[in-house]
Design a protein around this motif. Structure first.
Motif, PDB file in Angstrom:
ATOM      1  N   ARG A  88       0.824  -1.207   0.000  1.00  0.00           N
ATOM      2  CA  ARG A  88       0.000   0.000   0.000  1.00  0.00           C
ATOM      3  C   ARG A  88       0.859   1.257   0.000  1.00  0.00           C
ATOM      4  O   ARG A  88       0.508   2.277  -0.618  1.00  0.00           O
ATOM      5  CB  ARG A  88      -0.918   0.007   1.227  1.00  0.00           C
ATOM      6  CG  ARG A  88      -1.958   1.116   1.206  1.00  0.00           C
ATOM      7  CD  ARG A  88      -2.795   1.129   2.465  1.00  0.00           C
ATOM      8  NE  ARG A  88      -2.023   1.541   3.630  1.00  0.00           N
ATOM      9  CZ  ARG A  88      -2.543   1.799   4.830  1.00  0.00           C
ATOM     10  NH1 ARG A  88      -3.853   1.651   5.013  1.00  0.00           N
ATOM     11  NH2 ARG A  88      -1.790   2.163   5.836  1.00  0.00           N
ATOM     12  N   GLY A  90       3.740   1.410  -1.406  1.00  0.00           N
ATOM     13  CA  GLY A  90       4.573   1.414  -2.599  1.00  0.00           C
ATOM     14  C   GLY A  90       5.963   0.849  -2.398  1.00  0.00           C
ATOM     15  O   GLY A  90       6.826   0.996  -3.275  1.00  0.00           O
ATOM     16  N   GLN A 164       3.218  -8.107 -14.964  1.00  0.00           N
ATOM     17  CA  GLN A 164       2.106  -8.313 -14.044  1.00  0.00           C
ATOM     18  C   GLN A 164       1.274  -9.522 -14.466  1.00  0.00           C
ATOM     19  O   GLN A 164       0.890 -10.349 -13.621  1.00  0.00           O
ATOM     20  CB  GLN A 164       1.227  -7.060 -13.984  1.00  0.00           C
ATOM     21  CG  GLN A 164       0.217  -7.095 -12.847  1.00  0.00           C
ATOM     22  CD  GLN A 164      -0.415  -5.741 -12.610  1.00  0.00           C
ATOM     23  OE1 GLN A 164      -0.279  -4.831 -13.415  1.00  0.00           O
ATOM     24  NE2 GLN A 164      -1.128  -5.605 -11.506  1.00  0.00           N
ATOM     25  N   SER A 296      -2.049  -7.733  -4.783  1.00  0.00           N
ATOM     26  CA  SER A 296      -1.476  -6.569  -5.447  1.00  0.00           C
ATOM     27  C   SER A 296      -2.177  -6.284  -6.769  1.00  0.00           C
ATOM     28  O   SER A 296      -2.466  -5.127  -7.094  1.00  0.00           O
ATOM     29  CB  SER A 296       0.021  -6.807  -5.693  1.00  0.00           C
ATOM     30  OG  SER A 296       0.565  -5.821  -6.539  1.00  0.00           O
ATOM     31  N   PHE A 300      -3.752  -3.024  -5.608  1.00  0.00           N
ATOM     32  CA  PHE A 300      -2.646  -2.066  -5.698  1.00  0.00           C
ATOM     33  C   PHE A 300      -2.092  -2.035  -7.123  1.00  0.00           C
ATOM     34  O   PHE A 300      -0.908  -2.256  -7.360  1.00  0.00           O
ATOM     35  CB  PHE A 300      -1.528  -2.426  -4.712  1.00  0.00           C
ATOM     36  CG  PHE A 300      -2.005  -2.585  -3.297  1.00  0.00           C
ATOM     37  CD1 PHE A 300      -2.457  -1.501  -2.578  1.00  0.00           C
ATOM     38  CD2 PHE A 300      -2.018  -3.833  -2.685  1.00  0.00           C
ATOM     39  CE1 PHE A 300      -2.904  -1.644  -1.271  1.00  0.00           C
ATOM     40  CE2 PHE A 300      -2.451  -3.984  -1.385  1.00  0.00           C
ATOM     41  CZ  PHE A 300      -2.908  -2.889  -0.670  1.00  0.00           C
ATOM     42  N   GLY A 301      -2.972  -1.748  -8.079  1.00  0.00           N
ATOM     43  CA  GLY A 301      -2.565  -1.749  -9.474  1.00  0.00           C
ATOM     44  C   GLY A 301      -1.490  -0.733  -9.801  1.00  0.00           C
ATOM     45  O   GLY A 301      -0.709  -0.922 -10.744  1.00  0.00           O
ATOM     46  N   ASP A 302      -1.429   0.366  -9.033  1.00  0.00           N
ATOM     47  CA  ASP A 302      -0.423   1.394  -9.304  1.00  0.00           C
ATOM     48  C   ASP A 302       0.983   0.946  -8.926  1.00  0.00           C
ATOM     49  O   ASP A 302       1.964   1.431  -9.487  1.00  0.00           O
ATOM     50  CB  ASP A 302      -0.773   2.688  -8.546  1.00  0.00           C
ATOM     51  CG  ASP A 302      -2.072   3.304  -9.039  1.00  0.00           C
ATOM     52  OD1 ASP A 302      -2.435   3.049 -10.205  1.00  0.00           O
ATOM     53  OD2 ASP A 302      -2.722   4.020  -8.251  1.00  0.00           O
ATOM     54  N   THR A 303       1.071   0.058  -7.943  1.00  0.00           N
ATOM     55  CA  THR A 303       2.381  -0.467  -7.523  1.00  0.00           C
ATOM     56  C   THR A 303       2.295  -1.992  -7.489  1.00  0.00           C
ATOM     57  O   THR A 303       2.265  -2.593  -6.418  1.00  0.00           O
ATOM     58  CB  THR A 303       2.780   0.076  -6.135  1.00  0.00           C
ATOM     59  OG1 THR A 303       1.732  -0.227  -5.199  1.00  0.00           O
ATOM     60  CG2 THR A 303       3.023   1.560  -6.173  1.00  0.00           C
ATOM     61  N   PRO A 304       2.245  -2.620  -8.653  1.00  0.00           N
ATOM     62  CA  PRO A 304       2.051  -4.074  -8.703  1.00  0.00           C
ATOM     63  C   PRO A 304       3.243  -4.821  -8.123  1.00  0.00           C
ATOM     64  O   PRO A 304       4.394  -4.397  -8.274  1.00  0.00           O
ATOM     65  CB  PRO A 304       1.890  -4.359 -10.193  1.00  0.00           C
ATOM     66  CG  PRO A 304       2.636  -3.251 -10.867  1.00  0.00           C
ATOM     67  CD  PRO A 304       2.411  -2.049  -9.989  1.00  0.00           C
TER      68      PRO A 304
END
Length: 355
Positions: A88, A90, A164, A296, A300-304
């Motif tokens: 979360r 990053g 990813q 993730s 948490f797609g922005d920081t996979p």
């Protein structure tokens, strides 16, 4: 309800929750990241130990297989929440280091110490080699799921453009293997932690064990949040890298239940000590890692969290699994084997001291 809890167990409970309250108080008064970081780390270790003890006590009321399932779900709870809060924030590097470090701490450091302690007291240790061989194969599968995406990334292969998606495919494959191994466990009897490893002279009431697990779960969530919040500033002030903090500090703090393996080896129960240690590493490799990949991907797609780890981590993990396999494959081990494992762990930890 508390009549069957020994005085020493009550002290452990009091210390664990006392440290949790202290960490919360230090954070509330803004006592500084180093104090919050140190107190949260120690409290996490104590809570991890309590979770292990409470789960073991459930084994006195449930079947062996059912308790094994519960342990699989709860045994790595502190580490899972630390990783979720790190994702979360990053801090993907911390998550990668913590997971690799957990495998190394369990399968290399704790197993090495257990073999040294057991062999020093009982001489050459002999244990059944079929289960360690099976676990080694599964660990090599899990290592492959980390090494191959790393190679694809470093060699700039076409698959590197889909890290990813590749991580999700690997995660699903590992979870399918985990599900199959669980089915085998339920069919053939528990393989994760033999009932003898849970044996306790005093039995807690089932309600107490469940209540303690619930409270520990809440404490774990809070401590993980405080730990990650203080990690970066504390690491900068202490002059250690976040990679070292994840690989060593988080991993060791989350694996204090490893005392069980050392105690079993000291008692001459080499079969149980080796089985518990290797199964602990296997749970992280084929269950926790893919679970966090999917978490993730969804949240948490922005920081996979992909499986393309730093190459040195991939190499260290591969070497560690190979050495563990060589130590355990013949069903014999002595002090030198244990010392070799501990020495390897120290070498790997030293590499990451500077990042």
């Amino acid at each position: 309800m508390f009549g069957d809890v020994t005085a020493s167990e009550r002290r452990v409970v009091a210390i664990a929750f006392g440290l949790t309250c202290l960490a919360g108080a230090l954070r509330w008064i803004d006592a500084g990241p180093i104090l919050v970081f140190a107190t949260s780390t120690i409290a996490l270790a104590a809570i991890a130990y309590l979770i292990g003890e409470a789960t073991n006590q459930l084994g006195n009321h449930l079947g062996a297989s059912a308790t094994g399932m519960i342990q699989s779900a709860l045994g790595n709870l502190p580490e899972v929440f630390v990783c979720i809060f790190a994702l979360r924030a990053g801090s993907v590097e911390v998550v990668q280091a913590a997971l690799v470090g957990s495998i190394l701490a369990t399968a290399v450091l704790i197993l090495g110490v257990a073999l040294m302690v057991g062999s020093e007291r009982h001489g050459l240790l002999k244990f059944e080699s079929r289960t360690p061989r099976m676990i080694s194969v599964l660990l090599m599968l899990a290592v492959s799921a980390l090494v191959l995406p790393t190679l694809a990334h470093e060699l700039h292969l076409p698959a590197a453009q889909h890290q990813q998606e590749l991580a999700v495919v690997c995660a699903i494959a590992l979870l399918l293997v985990f599900a199959l191994s669980t089915r085998v466990m339920l069919r053939d009897g528990e393989r994760k932690v033999p009932p003898e490893a849970r044996a306790r002279s005093n039995v807690w009431p089932m309600g107490l064990a469940v209540l303690l697990l619930a409270i520990c779960g809440v404490a774990t969530v809070l401590l993980a949040d405080w730990f990650i919040e203080a990690l970066k500033p504390a690491s900068e002030r202490l002059g250690i890298s976040e990679a070292f903090a994840g690989l060593v500090i988080v991993a060791i703090a989350s694996n204090t239940v490893g005392i069980v393996e050392i105690r079993l080896a000291f008692q001459g129960k080499a079969d149980l000590a080796v089985s518990v240690a290797l199964n602990g590493a296997l749970q992280v490799a084929v269950a926790v890692i893919p679970f966090l990949v999917l978490v993730s991907f969804v949240f948490f797609g922005d920081t996979p969290f992909t499986l393309a780890i730093p190459p040195i981590m991939a190499i260290a993990l591969t070497l560690a699994v190979l050495v563990v396999t060589l130590v355990c494959v013949d069903g014999r081990a002595d002090v030198v084997d244990g010392a070799a494992l501990v020495g390897l762990y120290i070498l790997i930890a030293a590499i990451f001291w500077w990042g």
